[in-house]
Design a protein around this motif. Structure first.
Motif, PDB file in Angstrom:
ATOM      1  N   ALA A 114       0.844  -1.408   0.225  1.00 37.35           N
ATOM      2  CA  ALA A 114       0.006   0.051  -0.285  1.00 37.35           C
ATOM      3  C   ALA A 114       1.119   0.955   0.162  1.00 37.35           C
ATOM      4  O   ALA A 114       0.822   2.538  -0.871  1.00 37.35           O
ATOM      5  N   THR A 115       2.223   1.065   0.588  1.00 41.79           N
ATOM      6  CA  THR A 115       2.730   2.462   0.502  1.00 41.79           C
ATOM      7  C   THR A 115       4.165   1.904   0.959  1.00 41.79           C
ATOM      8  O   THR A 115       4.393   0.514   1.106  1.00 41.79           O
ATOM      9  N   VAL A 116       5.148   2.215   0.797  1.00 42.59           N
ATOM     10  CA  VAL A 116       6.694   2.568   1.355  1.00 42.59           C
ATOM     11  C   VAL A 116       7.021   2.080   2.207  1.00 42.59           C
ATOM     12  O   VAL A 116       8.214   2.639   2.971  1.00 42.59           O
ATOM     13  N   PHE A 117       6.415   3.089   3.035  1.00 47.81           N
ATOM     14  CA  PHE A 117       6.862   3.052   4.696  1.00 47.81           C
ATOM     15  C   PHE A 117       6.462   1.867   5.636  1.00 47.81           C
ATOM     16  O   PHE A 117       5.887   1.749   6.827  1.00 47.81           O
ATOM     17  N   GLY A 121       4.380  -8.303   2.923  1.00 48.74           N
ATOM     18  CA  GLY A 121       5.104 -10.254   2.016  1.00 48.74           C
ATOM     19  C   GLY A 121       5.491 -10.042   0.608  1.00 48.74           C
ATOM     20  O   GLY A 121       5.561 -10.997  -0.203  1.00 48.74           O
ATOM     21  N   ALA A 122       4.218  -8.934  -0.330  1.00 45.88           N
ATOM     22  CA  ALA A 122       4.990  -9.395  -2.072  1.00 45.88           C
ATOM     23  C   ALA A 122       5.154  -8.235  -2.318  1.00 45.88           C
ATOM     24  O   ALA A 122       4.685  -6.838  -1.319  1.00 45.88           O
ATOM     25  N   VAL A 123       5.255  -7.595  -3.584  1.00 48.13           N
ATOM     26  CA  VAL A 123       5.113  -6.731  -4.533  1.00 48.13           C
ATOM     27  C   VAL A 123       4.748  -6.582  -5.824  1.00 48.13           C
ATOM     28  O   VAL A 123       4.690  -8.150  -6.603  1.00 48.13           O
ATOM     29  N   PHE A 147      -3.901   7.476  -3.288  1.00 51.08           N
ATOM     30  CA  PHE A 147      -4.131   8.438  -4.497  1.00 51.08           C
ATOM     31  C   PHE A 147      -3.288  10.172  -4.434  1.00 51.08           C
ATOM     32  O   PHE A 147      -3.153  10.677  -5.347  1.00 51.08           O
ATOM     33  N   PRO A 148      -1.778  10.203  -3.535  1.00 47.22           N
ATOM     34  CA  PRO A 148      -1.007  11.169  -4.045  1.00 47.22           C
ATOM     35  C   PRO A 148      -0.240  10.873  -4.318  1.00 47.22           C
ATOM     36  O   PRO A 148      -0.358  11.406  -5.186  1.00 47.22           O
ATOM     37  N   GLY A 149       0.086   9.689  -5.403  1.00 45.95           N
ATOM     38  CA  GLY A 149       1.099   8.825  -5.967  1.00 45.95           C
ATOM     39  C   GLY A 149      -0.517   9.564  -7.307  1.00 45.95           C
ATOM     40  O   GLY A 149       0.919   9.459  -8.230  1.00 45.95           O
ATOM     41  N   VAL A 150      -1.389   9.361  -7.425  1.00 52.00           N
ATOM     42  CA  VAL A 150      -2.368   9.873  -8.814  1.00 52.00           C
ATOM     43  C   VAL A 150      -2.132  11.326  -9.264  1.00 52.00           C
ATOM     44  O   VAL A 150      -2.004  11.668  -9.921  1.00 52.00           O
ATOM     45  N   LEU A 519      -3.392   0.856   8.851  1.00 58.38           N
ATOM     46  CA  LEU A 519      -3.333   1.388   7.296  1.00 58.38           C
ATOM     47  C   LEU A 519      -3.526   2.795   7.214  1.00 58.38           C
ATOM     48  O   LEU A 519      -4.000   3.314   7.669  1.00 58.38           O
ATOM     49  N   LEU A 520      -1.882   3.078   6.547  1.00 62.36           N
ATOM     50  CA  LEU A 520      -1.476   4.101   6.594  1.00 62.36           C
ATOM     51  C   LEU A 520      -2.165   5.065   5.984  1.00 62.36           C
ATOM     52  O   LEU A 520      -1.484   6.462   5.746  1.00 62.36           O
ATOM     53  N   VAL A 521      -2.545   4.316   4.692  1.00 61.95           N
ATOM     54  CA  VAL A 521      -2.927   5.879   2.986  1.00 61.95           C
ATOM     55  C   VAL A 521      -4.543   6.170   4.059  1.00 61.95           C
ATOM     56  O   VAL A 521      -5.479   6.954   3.107  1.00 61.95           O
ATOM     57  N   ILE A 522      -5.272   5.747   5.245  1.00 61.15           N
ATOM     58  CA  ILE A 522      -5.937   6.389   5.879  1.00 61.15           C
ATOM     59  C   ILE A 522      -5.564   6.994   6.810  1.00 61.15           C
ATOM     60  O   ILE A 522      -5.058   6.918   7.955  1.00 61.15           O
ATOM     61  N   PRO A 523      -6.206   8.303   7.353  1.00 58.90           N
ATOM     62  CA  PRO A 523      -5.713   9.488   7.824  1.00 58.90           C
ATOM     63  C   PRO A 523      -5.832   9.110   9.174  1.00 58.90           C
ATOM     64  O   PRO A 523      -7.180   8.643   9.550  1.00 58.90           O
ATOM     65  N   SER A 524      -5.478   9.730  10.288  1.00 58.46           N
ATOM     66  CA  SER A 524      -4.849  11.209  10.317  1.00 58.46           C
ATOM     67  C   SER A 524      -3.419  10.232  11.084  1.00 58.46           C
ATOM     68  O   SER A 524      -2.622  10.432  10.900  1.00 58.46           O
ATOM     69  N   LEU A 525      -3.666   9.718  11.743  1.00 59.79           N
ATOM     70  CA  LEU A 525      -2.503   8.818  11.884  1.00 59.79           C
ATOM     71  C   LEU A 525      -2.463   7.113  12.500  1.00 59.79           C
ATOM     72  O   LEU A 525      -3.558   6.655  13.079  1.00 59.79           O
ATOM     73  N   LYS A 526      -1.081   6.344  12.199  1.00 56.81           N
ATOM     74  CA  LYS A 526      -1.077   5.138  12.289  1.00 56.81           C
ATOM     75  C   LYS A 526       0.200   4.618  12.819  1.00 56.81           C
ATOM     76  O   LYS A 526       0.887   5.357  13.007  1.00 56.81           O
TER      77      LYS A 526
END
Length: 545
Positions: A114-117, A121-123, A147-150, A519-526
């Motif tokens: 989902a992110t590089v952060f 287990g796979a790409v 969506f930041p990537g888009v 799940l880092l792609v959903i704000p705010s703090l994860k």
């Protein structure tokens, strides 16, 4: 069979003789006006966005439970198992689903990882996404969470969207809270749906940008009440979905429950049935019949249009459920997995800060919200003793940890509030989207015990406290079980009730909420396995203020 045909496009009901030949409807012969003495036939229900893995069941076991509620098909993103096993995981889901009479439409995962952060287990890269989209058994590009990537025209992300356009397959969206020009730009790149809207105004705005809205009601995220007014204004732009549904909730009901709720709220039945039965089929080009001559014989029978009780479910001319009993067999599956980390000790979860002063210190804390995937960011005063920052159950601030399950690494440690846990600890290998081990608890000793139960089983959900240990093993990718779905649901209910009653958790669905805290792609703090993450600004942040 003689039935009342519910003709949704024509908004008409009439008595007819329905004849089935093989997998298809041979004929529908109109006999007269509606006959209340007969059952009512209408197209089957569609879950327009769901991760099958979140049910903790294999596709075959999921189908076995879903058909009882009139579901005949799902639009399914296999990115959970994709993050664990890559393409072999996607293939597993497709092949397992083909073993049962149910219509799974699987997508090509767009964000693995989902992110590089975080450590997954796979790409699944753009070239592999293109290979998937070229296949007939892959129906769409699954939710574009990056969506930041888009917005920033990331080459890998844009290449994946280009592959979907090349193969003329729709692109699913995921943009929680995105508004204004940013949302407009995101949609303009071919994004066709969004299931992450949590306010009416956000959804209304995205409809203006050409995006169809999926009203989600899952085990953790519940947006039905906020979004259902849209169905009266934009009936052709709305679909229903669950996104993530735990096994106990799947036993209770599925899309049929949303239909009943919408009816009880006074919304027009024809608009409701468009969202539940028709719109997903048309949007995703699903091979699902719509109760017309020559169509696949996919339909349900209900008692009446007021109580809406399911009597029978038919798929491809086969009766797959009747009177609450599934006719799909109990099938076992292969046990694929990716789990490689050693047992932990309590010392692994100690949070030492040599700069912290004795007494109370200001700490950045994840703020969980019941029934939502979004989180807040709070500042709390936590006790520091011998340079170690501790949980404080008295103010409902507990330690949360993420353990890399793919290799040995130092666990990430932070704090969370609003979990309500007064005793013990809970842990899970279901931790979206990379599915490392996530745990929360009142002290380090109990956290490590819960984590080690997961490591020993190579996947599952666990709870410890009051001298007891509870474990539901999930041996397939650390996400799913191929045991009888009703037994898995009963086991999950037992552990869920233990957490709520014995450990005093106050959340409606503590394990589901826990699973989204990574799940880092959903704000705010994860929290990822690499540290505390600010989802608003897409960067790591320090724990101490």
């Amino acid at each position: 069979m003689k039935v009342n045909i519910v003709d949704i496009p024509q908004k008409n009901i009439y008595e007819a003789e329905l004849k089935i030949s093989g997998k298809h409807i041979e004929s529908i012969v109109k006999l007269g006006p509606e006959n209340p003495a007969l059952s009512y036939a209408l197209p089957g229900f569609i879950d327009a966005h769901v991760h099958i893995e979140s049910s903790m069941l294999t596709p075959a076991q999921f189908a076995r439970l879903a058909v009882v509620h009139g579901t005949v098909a799902t639009v399914s993103d296999p990115h959970e198992i994709g993050n664990v096993l890559g393409l072999p995981g996607v293939d597993f889901m497709i092949e397992d689903g083909k073993r049962v009479p149910f219509k799974f439409c699987f997508g090509a995962p767009s964000c693995v990882p989902a992110t590089v952060f975080e450590t997954a287990g796979a790409v699944i890269d753009a070239e592999q996404v293109g290979q998937l989209l070229s296949r007939d058994d892959i129906g769409y590009l699954a939710e574009v969470m990056n969506f930041p990537g888009v917005l920033n025209e990331d080459p890998d992300m844009m290449a994946k969207i280009s592959w979907a356009k090349h193969y003329n397959k729709v692109v699913d969206g995921h943009a929680p809270g995105l508004r204004g020009e940013a949302a407009k730009l995101y949609a303009s790149n071919g994004i066709s749906t969004d299931h992450e809207c949590f306010t009416y105004d956000e959804a209304r705005e995205k409809i203006d940008y050409g995006v169809k809205i999926l009203i989600r009601e899952g085990s953790a995220a519940k947006n039905f009440e906020a979004l259902i007014p849209l169905i009266a204004e934009f009936p052709e732009k709305i679909m229903f979905c669950s996104d993530d549904k735990h096994p106990d909730n799947l036993v209770e009901g599925h899309i049929n429950v949303l239909i009943k709720r919408a009816l009880a709220s006074g919304y027009d039945i024809w608009n409701i049935l468009l969202a539940a039965c028709i719109n997903p089929v048309l949007h995703y080009s699903l091979p699902v019949g719509l109760l017309k001559t020559g169509d696949a014989a996919d339909f349900v029978l209900i008692d009446n249009l007021q109580d809406f009780n399911l009597l029978e479910t038919w798929i491809d001319g086969e009766q797959v459920a009747k009177n609450g009993i599934s006719n799909i067999p109990d099938l076992k599956s292969a046990h694929l997995n990716h789990f490689d980390c050693d047992f932990k000790t309590a010392a692994d979860f100690a949070l030492n800060n040599e700069y912290a002063r004795e007494g109370r210190n200001e700490v950045r804390v994840i703020e969980a919200f019941d029934g939502q995937l979004i989180t807040g960011q709070a500042i709390e005063q936590l006790i520091v003793s011998n340079k170690t920052i501790e949980s404080d159950p008295e103010i409902d601030v507990l330690k949360i940890v993420v353990v890399n399950r793919y290799q040995n690494a130092k666990p990430a440690v932070a704090f969370i509030k609003n979990f309500g846990l007064k005793e013990g600890a809970i842990a899970s290998s279901v931790a979206h989207d990379s599915h490392n081990i996530i745990a929360v608890g009142v002290n380090d000793e109990l956290i490590y015990q819960a984590v080690n139960l997961i490591i020993g089983a190579k996947g599952g959900v666990a709870a410890v406290g009051n001298g007891e240990e509870k474990l539901l093993p999930l041996p397939i990718a650390g996400l799913m079980s191929d045991e009888d779905g009703y037994k898995v649901a009963a086991s999950y209910t037992e552990i869920d009730q233990f957490v709520k009653k014995e450990l005093k958790a106050t959340l409606q669905s503590p394990f589901m909420t826990l699973s989204f805290m990574a799940l880092l792609v959903i704000p705010s703090l994860k929290l990822s396995d690499k540290g505390l993450f600010d989802g608003d600004n897409f960067r790591f942040v320090p724990l101490s203020i």
